[in-house]
Write a protein that holds these residues in place. Structure first.
Motif, mmCIF file in Angstrom:
data_model
loop_
_atom_site.group_PDB
_atom_site.id
_atom_site.type_symbol
_atom_site.label_atom_id
_atom_site.label_comp_id
_atom_site.label_asym_id
_atom_site.label_seq_id
_atom_site.Cartn_x
_atom_site.Cartn_y
_atom_site.Cartn_z
ATOM 1 N N TYR A 196 0.841 -1.206 0.000
ATOM 2 C CA TYR A 196 0.000 0.000 0.000
ATOM 3 C C TYR A 196 0.876 1.256 0.000
ATOM 4 C CZ TYR A 196 -3.945 -2.955 1.579
ATOM 5 O OH TYR A 196 -4.922 -3.906 1.685
ATOM 6 N N LEU A 197 1.904 1.260 0.852
ATOM 7 C CA LEU A 197 2.775 2.435 0.967
ATOM 8 C C LEU A 197 3.576 2.667 -0.307
ATOM 9 C CD1 LEU A 197 4.027 2.008 4.647
ATOM 10 C CD2 LEU A 197 2.549 3.834 3.775
ATOM 11 N N ARG A 198 4.056 1.594 -0.909
ATOM 12 C CA ARG A 198 4.803 1.741 -2.155
ATOM 13 C C ARG A 198 3.943 2.393 -3.244
ATOM 14 N NH1 ARG A 198 7.834 -4.138 -2.112
ATOM 15 N NH2 ARG A 198 9.849 -3.426 -1.284
ATOM 16 N N LYS A 199 2.686 1.985 -3.321
ATOM 17 C CA LYS A 199 1.790 2.548 -4.331
ATOM 18 C C LYS A 199 1.570 4.041 -4.089
ATOM 19 C CE LYS A 199 -0.624 -1.787 -5.323
ATOM 20 N NZ LYS A 199 -1.863 -2.576 -5.143
ATOM 21 N N LYS A 200 1.423 4.419 -2.827
ATOM 22 C CA LYS A 200 1.213 5.837 -2.513
ATOM 23 C C LYS A 200 2.474 6.648 -2.810
ATOM 24 C CE LYS A 200 -2.582 5.573 0.815
ATOM 25 N NZ LYS A 200 -3.044 4.213 0.586
ATOM 26 N N LEU A 201 3.636 6.104 -2.463
ATOM 27 C CA LEU A 201 4.888 6.805 -2.759
ATOM 28 C C LEU A 201 5.074 6.968 -4.267
ATOM 29 C CD1 LEU A 201 7.267 5.133 -0.142
ATOM 30 C CD2 LEU A 201 6.448 7.502 -0.116
ATOM 31 N N ALA A 202 4.727 5.932 -5.026
ATOM 32 C CA ALA A 202 4.847 6.018 -6.484
ATOM 33 C C ALA A 202 3.907 7.080 -7.040
ATOM 34 C CB ALA A 202 4.552 4.656 -7.112
ATOM 35 N N ALA A 203 2.682 7.126 -6.491
ATOM 36 C CA ALA A 203 1.702 8.104 -6.967
ATOM 37 C C ALA A 203 2.149 9.538 -6.678
ATOM 38 C CB ALA A 203 0.339 7.842 -6.324
ATOM 39 N N LEU A 204 2.950 9.701 -5.616
ATOM 40 C CA LEU A 204 3.445 11.035 -5.245
ATOM 41 C C LEU A 204 4.773 11.360 -5.931
ATOM 42 C CD1 LEU A 204 2.684 10.966 -1.402
ATOM 43 C CD2 LEU A 204 1.470 12.281 -3.151
ATOM 44 N N HIS A 205 5.234 10.463 -6.804
ATOM 45 C CA HIS A 205 6.525 10.635 -7.496
ATOM 46 C C HIS A 205 7.650 10.836 -6.485
ATOM 47 C CE1 HIS A 205 4.345 10.867 -11.282
ATOM 48 N NE2 HIS A 205 3.553 11.781 -10.733
ATOM 49 N N ALA A 206 7.643 9.983 -5.458
ATOM 50 C CA ALA A 206 8.634 10.091 -4.393
ATOM 51 C C ALA A 206 10.024 9.742 -4.907
ATOM 52 C CB ALA A 206 8.270 9.148 -3.247
ATOM 53 N N ASN A 207 11.024 10.418 -4.360
ATOM 54 C CA ASN A 207 12.402 10.048 -4.666
ATOM 55 C C ASN A 207 13.011 9.236 -3.516
ATOM 56 O OD1 ASN A 207 12.835 12.010 -2.744
ATOM 57 N ND2 ASN A 207 13.972 13.405 -4.101
ATOM 58 N N ILE A 208 12.134 8.589 -2.748
ATOM 59 C CA ILE A 208 12.558 7.603 -1.759
ATOM 60 C C ILE A 208 11.832 6.295 -2.065
ATOM 61 C CG2 ILE A 208 13.018 9.323 0.021
ATOM 62 C CD1 ILE A 208 10.381 8.556 1.352
ATOM 63 N N GLN A 209 12.386 5.188 -1.593
ATOM 64 C CA GLN A 209 11.785 3.885 -1.869
ATOM 65 C C GLN A 209 11.902 2.975 -0.651
ATOM 66 O OE1 GLN A 209 13.906 1.658 -4.859
ATOM 67 N NE2 GLN A 209 15.918 2.045 -3.953
ATOM 68 N N ILE A 210 10.966 2.024 -0.567
ATOM 69 C CA ILE A 210 11.038 0.986 0.459
ATOM 70 C C ILE A 210 11.723 -0.219 -0.168
ATOM 71 C CG2 ILE A 210 9.742 -0.490 2.031
ATOM 72 C CD1 ILE A 210 7.470 1.594 1.915
ATOM 73 N N LYS A 211 12.901 -0.512 0.326
ATOM 74 C CA LYS A 211 13.702 -1.606 -0.231
ATOM 75 C C LYS A 211 13.546 -2.844 0.633
ATOM 76 C CE LYS A 211 18.467 -2.869 -1.413
ATOM 77 N NZ LYS A 211 19.890 -2.414 -1.385
ATOM 78 N N ALA A 212 13.270 -3.978 -0.001
ATOM 79 C CA ALA A 212 13.140 -5.246 0.713
ATOM 80 C C ALA A 212 14.450 -6.018 0.653
ATOM 81 C CB ALA A 212 12.022 -6.081 0.102
ATOM 82 N N THR A 213 14.854 -6.570 1.785
ATOM 83 C CA THR A 213 16.002 -7.470 1.842
ATOM 84 C C THR A 213 15.478 -8.846 2.199
ATOM 85 O OG1 THR A 213 17.451 -5.680 2.572
ATOM 86 C CG2 THR A 213 18.219 -7.940 2.947
#
Length: 224
Positions: A196-213
């Motif tokens: 859900y958060l990734r989709k919202k960040l993408a919609a806001l054209h965020a220059n930060i990302q949630i990276k999974a390890t």
């Protein structure tokens, strides 16, 4: 933000839990002082709402035990008594504030905000990373291109990551911090909210990302 609510009146506890969760807090309710001490051993709380009159161990004894261990966790005392001596006893034992029952819901929320407010550069209640701002007062996630008001658990997850940038946070940590120790939720619920958060960040054209390890957890990082 996660709170421990120690209140033996179960109807009041249920009502307070519902109110706090509607205001984007996570709450673990317990009904006696010994349970409060047991839960606090994990050190996983941002504040405590503590009734003075409780079975097994009373609230003042719980408070003295917390402070004797060197914990500075914010504590709000609840009491049905209005005598000055009880208030003084609680404050002298290390309470940050107190409320006498019955109390107004708005006053309760204001007192919680006051006692948990950190004296940092984020005193204006905003977290900033890259072109993204998270407002702790309004639960609004925004960028120069738009904004969303986050739901409770979305907000708490992103707040945790933005408060600890580039720090690996495991799914187990998210689950115990936001859903609580007694939750029946499974680990995959964390992935769902990350999505859900990734989709919202993408919609806001965020220059930060949630990276999974893989098999480790998630980090919040700025895009290269």
């Amino acid at each position: 933000m996660r709170l421990l609510l120690a209140e033996d009146e179960k109807a009041l506890s249920r009502a307070l839990t519902a109110i706090l969760e509607r205001n984007n807090y996570s709450v673990d309710p317990v009904y006696d002082g010994q349970a409060a001490l047991d839960y606090l051993k994990a050190g996983n709380y941002d504040g405590i709402i503590l009734d003075i009159m409780m079975p097994k161990v009373d609230g003042i004894t719980v408070l003295k035990e917390i402070r004797s261990q060197g914990s500075l966790i914010p504590v709000l005392l609840l009491t049905a008594k209005s005598e000055v001596d009880d208030k003084v006893l609680g404050l002298d034992a290390g309470a940050n504030d107190y409320l006498t029952k019955p109390f107004n819901t708005r006053e309760l929320l204001a007192r919680i905000r006051a006692m948990t407010r950190t004296q940092t550069a984020q005193a204006n209640s905003q977290l900033q990373m890259g072109n993204i701002t998270l407002d702790r007062a309004t639960f609004e996630l925004s960028s120069p291109t738009g904004s969303f008001r986050l739901a409770n658990k979305e907000f708490q997850m992103l707040e945790l990551m933005m408060s600890n940038p580039k720090t690996l946070i495991s799914s187990e940590r998210f689950l115990e911090k936001i859903w609580g120790y007694d939750t029946e939720a499974e680990l995959n619920v964390v992935w769902v909210y990350i999505s859900y958060l990734r989709k919202k960040l993408a919609a806001l054209h965020a220059n930060i990302q949630i990276k999974a390890t893989r098999n480790a957890g998630y980090t919040l990082e700025e895009l290269p």
